[in-house]
Scaffold this active site. Structure first.
Site, PDB file in Angstrom:
ATOM      1  N   SER A  76       0.917  -1.310  -0.110  1.00  8.14           N
ATOM      2  CA  SER A  76       0.061  -0.067   0.179  1.00  8.14           C
ATOM      3  C   SER A  76       0.841   1.074   0.140  1.00  8.14           C
ATOM      4  CB  SER A  76      -0.776  -0.045   1.280  1.00  8.14           C
ATOM      5  OG  SER A  76      -0.090   0.498   2.461  1.00  8.14           O
ATOM      6  N   LYS A  77       0.209   2.425   0.119  1.00  2.83           N
ATOM      7  CA  LYS A  77       0.927   3.831  -0.137  1.00  2.83           C
ATOM      8  C   LYS A  77       1.969   3.728   1.028  1.00  2.83           C
ATOM      9  CE  LYS A  77      -1.814   6.869  -2.510  1.00  2.83           C
ATOM     10  NZ  LYS A  77      -3.020   6.337  -2.748  1.00  2.83           N
ATOM     11  N   ARG A  78       1.735   3.104   2.286  1.00  2.00           N
ATOM     12  CA  ARG A  78       2.648   3.130   3.260  1.00  2.00           C
ATOM     13  C   ARG A  78       3.929   2.466   3.076  1.00  2.00           C
ATOM     14  NH1 ARG A  78      -0.931   0.271   6.868  1.00  2.00           N
ATOM     15  NH2 ARG A  78      -2.303   0.683   4.979  1.00  2.00           N
TER      16      ARG A  78
END
Ligand code: GLU
Length: 479
Positions: free
Chosen positions: A254-256
């Site tokens: 994910s973006k993280r």
């Protein structure tokens, strides 16, 4: 022997963001499947979310696919241009009694879900407006309520399909969240904006898609879509759900994790060949004779969905870096030059094409990322400060006399940087003149030329700097 018609597959990205790595991987699998079977790879831009869709995202997605080397076979279809067909399909479902208008307000739906939560049930629409009488409908309309349009999903229906990756699949109607919304709220005498599951089915049928290959996060959608195919009497494609891409901890990437867009990887200096190769390995086990390093065409020749894994594919940075290094090392020097020259120009660095090509040939074998070709080229374009090791080298007995001898020799007979034998001679005579080992001369040269004791091949480095008249000032600086 009857032969099946060539497959038609599609990528259906939503242009609500830049090309996501998961979408790019889905594109790779679809492309490989199509090319393997001499089929067609198509693109449909799912731009019906008017608020979030942007033309620049469409451009980013298409240019990302092109950059990866994935070509498509027909003009991309814009879903937003097919509204009339979507509305017609919804009308058909209404006419056939498969769909109905639901007037429940958002507040009522929230209260319903809250009550379900409190009694420990999974939240779902409770089908409360499924069988309204005409007078009940009239009363809601008179109140000014705008309905959504829902599709009936009976709790006891069982949806089954044979997934080309996951095998026999079975989904119960009761687990699909209640009657599904087909169209957003709109006045009761119209049809609001059609939603994903409906438009996908109508458009996949329109495009004569034979195989839907997409991420496993769409499995529940597939169950819903199969019900729609049946209700609309449309030919049903085959389905293949590919594993999700997981991060190091085994959670969905994910973006993280810092990078999710293909352009992030591109900016970090990964080549399209390494990324395309790596994405193919993300969930597909190549046959042994193919190995792990291959071009898209080689993968296409061997591709089959049977070798796609069911388990999530963990993103392995080390493997991607390894592949990228292999690609860069194997790149013809002209291709490397073509990739590095714009990055160098971006830093304000320019040089004669021949000189740049020779610099690329020097640096190529030590690159892991294309960006390394910027860092490692820097001391050739900008005179570097001497680091601690380089400064210490100048204090070594004999180092400065070596520099003096080299400068005297060059002054008497300049070197144009072309013939490495001349450099060998200069080094040998400086070593004997200063009564030091050749190693001391080499290290001292490296220290003043590159400002550091690390770097690529010394004679070639010296030659390149000599060709642009940059060796003498650097040698003088060491004194
Ligand atoms: N627009 C959908 C997505 O990007 C397409 C899914 C599908 O392939 O049906 O997730």
């Amino acid at each position: 022997m009857s032969s099946a018609p060539p497959p038609r597959v599609r990528l259906a990205p939503s242009p609500t963001g830049t090309l996501h790595i998961g979408t790019a991987r889905t594109a790779v699998f679809n492309w490989l499947f199509a090319r393997h079977a001499n089929g067609r790879f198509l693109i449909r831009i799912e731009d019906t979310d008017r608020e979030r869709s942007r033309p620049e995202y469409t451009e980013n997605i298409l240019s990302g696919l092109r950059w990866l080397g994935l070509d498509w076979d027909e003009e991309p279809l814009l879903q937003s241009e097919r509204r009339a067909e979507h509305v017609a399909a919804i009308q058909t479902l209404l006419d056939r009694g498969h769909a109905y208008r639901c007037y429940a307000s958002e507040a009522e739906l929230d209260a319903m879900r809250e009550a379900q939560r409190q009694s420990g049930q999974a939240p779902r629409y409770d089908n409360r407006h499924r069988d309204l009488s005409p007078s009940q409908e009239q009363a809601f309309i008179a109140e000014g309520r705008q309905p959504v349009i829902r599709f009936r999903i009976d709790d006891d229906v069982v949806v089954r399909w044979h997934d080309m990756v996951r095998g026999a699949m079975e989904w119960r109607g009761a687990d699909l969240g209640g009657d599904m919304v087909l169209a957003r709220r709109a006045p009761a005498d119209s049809v609001g904006d059609p939603l994903y599951n409906l438009v996908v089915v109508v458009d996949d049928a329109f495009m004569a898609i034979t195989h839907v290959i997409r991420g496993e996060d769409h499995i529940a959608n597939t169950a819903k879509q199969l019900l729609l195919y049946e209700a609309l009497g449309l030919p049903v494609p085959r389905f293949a759900h590919t594993p999700l891409i997981l991060n190091r901890e085994g959670r969905k990437l994910s973006k993280r994790d810092g990078v999710t867009s293909l352009s992030d990887f591109r900016e970090m200096g990964y080549t399209s060949a390494a990324l395309a190769n790596y994405m193919t390995l993300l969930g597909w086990s190549p046959p042994e004779d193919l190995g792990e390093r291959f071009s898209l065409d080689q993968a296409a020749a061997a591709f089959d969905l049977e070798r796609v894994n069911k388990a999530g594919a963990r993103f392995d940075w080390d493997k991607l870096r390894w592949l990228n290094a292999q690609v860069l090392h194997d790149l013809p020097v002209e291709a490397l030059q073509e990739s590095l020259t714009p990055l160098w120009s971006g830093c304000g660095w320019t040089g004669e094409p021949d000189w740049c090509r020779d610099l690329c040939a020097l640096l190529g074998p030590s690159l892991t990322l294309l960006e390394d070709g910027v860092d490692q080229a820097r001391p050739f374009f900008e005179r570097p400060e001497l680091d601690e090791g380089a400064r210490a080298q100048l204090e070594v007995p004999g180092a400065r006399p070596v520099l003096t001898l080299l400068l005297e020799a060059l002054d008497a007979d300049p070197w144009d940087g072309q013939d490495p034998a001349r450099a060998q001679e200069l080094i040998a005579s400086a070593a004997s003149g200063a009564e030091v080992k050749k190693g001391v001369v080499m290290k001292t040269l490296r220290a003043v030329l590159l400002g550091s004791l690390q770097g690529p091949d010394l004679l070639t480095t010296w030659g390149l700097l000599a060709r642009v008249g940059e060796d003498i000032p650097r040698l003088q600086r060491g004194l």
